[in-house]
Design an enzyme around this catalytic site. Sequence first.
Site, mmCIF file in Angstrom:
data_model
loop_
_atom_site.group_PDB
_atom_site.id
_atom_site.type_symbol
_atom_site.label_atom_id
_atom_site.label_comp_id
_atom_site.label_asym_id
_atom_site.label_seq_id
_atom_site.Cartn_x
_atom_site.Cartn_y
_atom_site.Cartn_z
ATOM 1 N N SER A 26 33.413 36.367 31.818
ATOM 2 C CA SER A 26 33.079 37.250 32.945
ATOM 3 C C SER A 26 31.611 37.655 32.870
ATOM 4 O O SER A 26 30.919 37.729 33.887
ATOM 5 C CB SER A 26 33.950 38.507 32.917
ATOM 6 N N ALA A 27 31.120 37.917 31.665
ATOM 7 C CA ALA A 27 29.713 38.276 31.484
ATOM 8 C C ALA A 27 28.819 37.142 31.972
ATOM 9 O O ALA A 27 27.823 37.371 32.673
ATOM 10 C CB ALA A 27 29.432 38.578 30.007
ATOM 11 N N GLY B 20 33.648 37.603 27.724
ATOM 12 C CA GLY B 20 32.483 36.734 27.601
ATOM 13 C C GLY B 20 32.288 35.843 28.822
ATOM 14 O O GLY B 20 31.179 35.726 29.349
ATOM 15 N N ASP C 128 37.634 40.959 35.657
ATOM 16 C CA ASP C 128 36.716 41.706 34.782
ATOM 17 C C ASP C 128 35.248 41.512 35.163
ATOM 18 O O ASP C 128 34.377 42.147 34.579
ATOM 19 C CB ASP C 128 36.871 41.238 33.322
ATOM 20 N N VAL D 165 33.904 33.859 21.961
ATOM 21 C CA VAL D 165 34.509 33.042 23.020
ATOM 22 C C VAL D 165 36.034 33.215 22.994
ATOM 23 O O VAL D 165 36.640 33.208 21.921
ATOM 24 C CB VAL D 165 34.129 31.551 22.820
ATOM 25 N N MET E 231 36.923 39.873 25.147
ATOM 26 C CA MET E 231 35.764 40.761 25.300
ATOM 27 C C MET E 231 34.950 40.421 26.551
ATOM 28 O O MET E 231 33.796 40.832 26.690
ATOM 29 C CB MET E 231 34.876 40.699 24.058
ATOM 30 N N LYS F 183 32.669 43.755 26.687
ATOM 31 C CA LYS F 183 33.415 45.000 26.947
ATOM 32 C C LYS F 183 34.560 45.140 25.969
ATOM 33 O O LYS F 183 35.052 44.163 25.396
ATOM 34 C CB LYS F 183 33.947 45.058 28.382
HETATM 35 O O1 C5P Z 1 41.271 37.733 37.094
HETATM 36 P P1 C5P Z 1 41.253 36.786 35.933
HETATM 37 O O2 C5P Z 1 40.909 35.382 36.354
HETATM 38 O O3 C5P Z 1 40.430 37.280 34.795
HETATM 39 O O4 C5P Z 1 42.728 36.743 35.399
HETATM 40 C C1 C5P Z 1 43.173 35.770 34.483
HETATM 41 C C2 C5P Z 1 44.688 35.792 34.436
HETATM 42 O O5 C5P Z 1 45.128 37.004 33.824
HETATM 43 C C3 C5P Z 1 45.371 35.766 35.798
HETATM 44 O O6 C5P Z 1 45.566 34.460 36.242
HETATM 45 C C4 C5P Z 1 46.687 36.470 35.516
HETATM 46 O O7 C5P Z 1 47.577 35.585 34.882
HETATM 47 C C5 C5P Z 1 46.294 37.496 34.471
HETATM 48 N N1 C5P Z 1 45.992 38.819 35.037
HETATM 49 C C6 C5P Z 1 47.031 39.602 35.517
HETATM 50 N N2 C5P Z 1 46.780 40.842 36.034
HETATM 51 C C7 C5P Z 1 45.512 41.313 36.078
HETATM 52 C C8 C5P Z 1 44.433 40.551 35.585
HETATM 53 C C9 C5P Z 1 44.719 39.293 35.077
HETATM 54 O O8 C5P Z 1 48.196 39.189 35.482
HETATM 55 N N3 C5P Z 1 45.301 42.531 36.581
#
Ligand code: C5P
Length: 305
Positions: free
Chosen positions: A108-109, A106, A141, A100, A104, A10
Amino acid sequence: MSVTVRVPAKVNVQLAVGGARPDGFHDLANVFLAVGLYDEVTATPADELRVTCAGPGAGQVPLDRTNLAARAALALAERHGLDVDADAAVHLHIDKDIPVAGGMAGGSADAAGALLACDALWGTRASRDELLEICAELGSDVPFSLVGGAALGTGRGERLRPLDVGGTFHWVFAVADGGLSTPAVYREFDRLGEGIVIPEPAASEDLLAALAKGDTDALAATLANDLQPAALSLFPSLTDTLAAGRAAGALAGLVSGSGPTTAFLARDAESAQAVAAALLASGTCRATRVADSPAPGATVIRRTG
Ligand code: C5P
């Protein structure tokens, strides 16, 4: 018996970020667009839960149970009373083509791919809503990787509203030498914003209209990423990459998500090839990739046995 799922990368054409919430996450207005660069995840019955990975950057991908793909399999198994250390043991093989740690999606995909592949392999027949719920637990994501196309993500990015896209957009991605940690970029966003009142994130109506019309010039004029200053602060050489892409004839460029991949919108497929060649020659990135959007979400592409 094995099942292979293909999942797109993405780019965030708009990433509006609000202030830090009490839980540490940030409210977003996140306009996701899936692009035609894909990882493939193959699930095969095995003696134990195992993850392998091949392709560019595979050496940086964890192969233990912290891998998001393994966590996806564990989450689905747990909900359906299956044991990945017994009957439901599975080998997840990831064929990487998405850069990596590049911003983008990756990882999450791979999670969305593993979820769909295990659901087909195990015959768990989870509903779309259940799959989306597991995706949201795995990461902000991940739900978008499952659905693909284009969508507006709100909340921490996991609540999705599908968006219309009225044409094809041509992208060039400049892969940086190194990675950026998403939490570190959000922390830098917080640091840069100290003492500033950060408005509620909102999607740009002009940008949504540009997507719906398939209007490349209008999309170029409205691309926006609130994480860009934080990514540039942590990875200053991206400023040179952005300048090189624009000098090479891209209509616009921005950091993709939390970076460090940068994304450039080109007028057409031919121009995208020229921008990619010039970016590579500029020496401001490690590699370039050309891809179109929108792209479909996670899809089963092969079943054997
Ligand atoms: O949800 P995900 O595991 O991808 O998020 C990784 C990190 O990115 C979270 O631990 C947080 O520090 C940050 N994040 C955030 N606000 C979001 C998405 C991610 O602060 N809406």
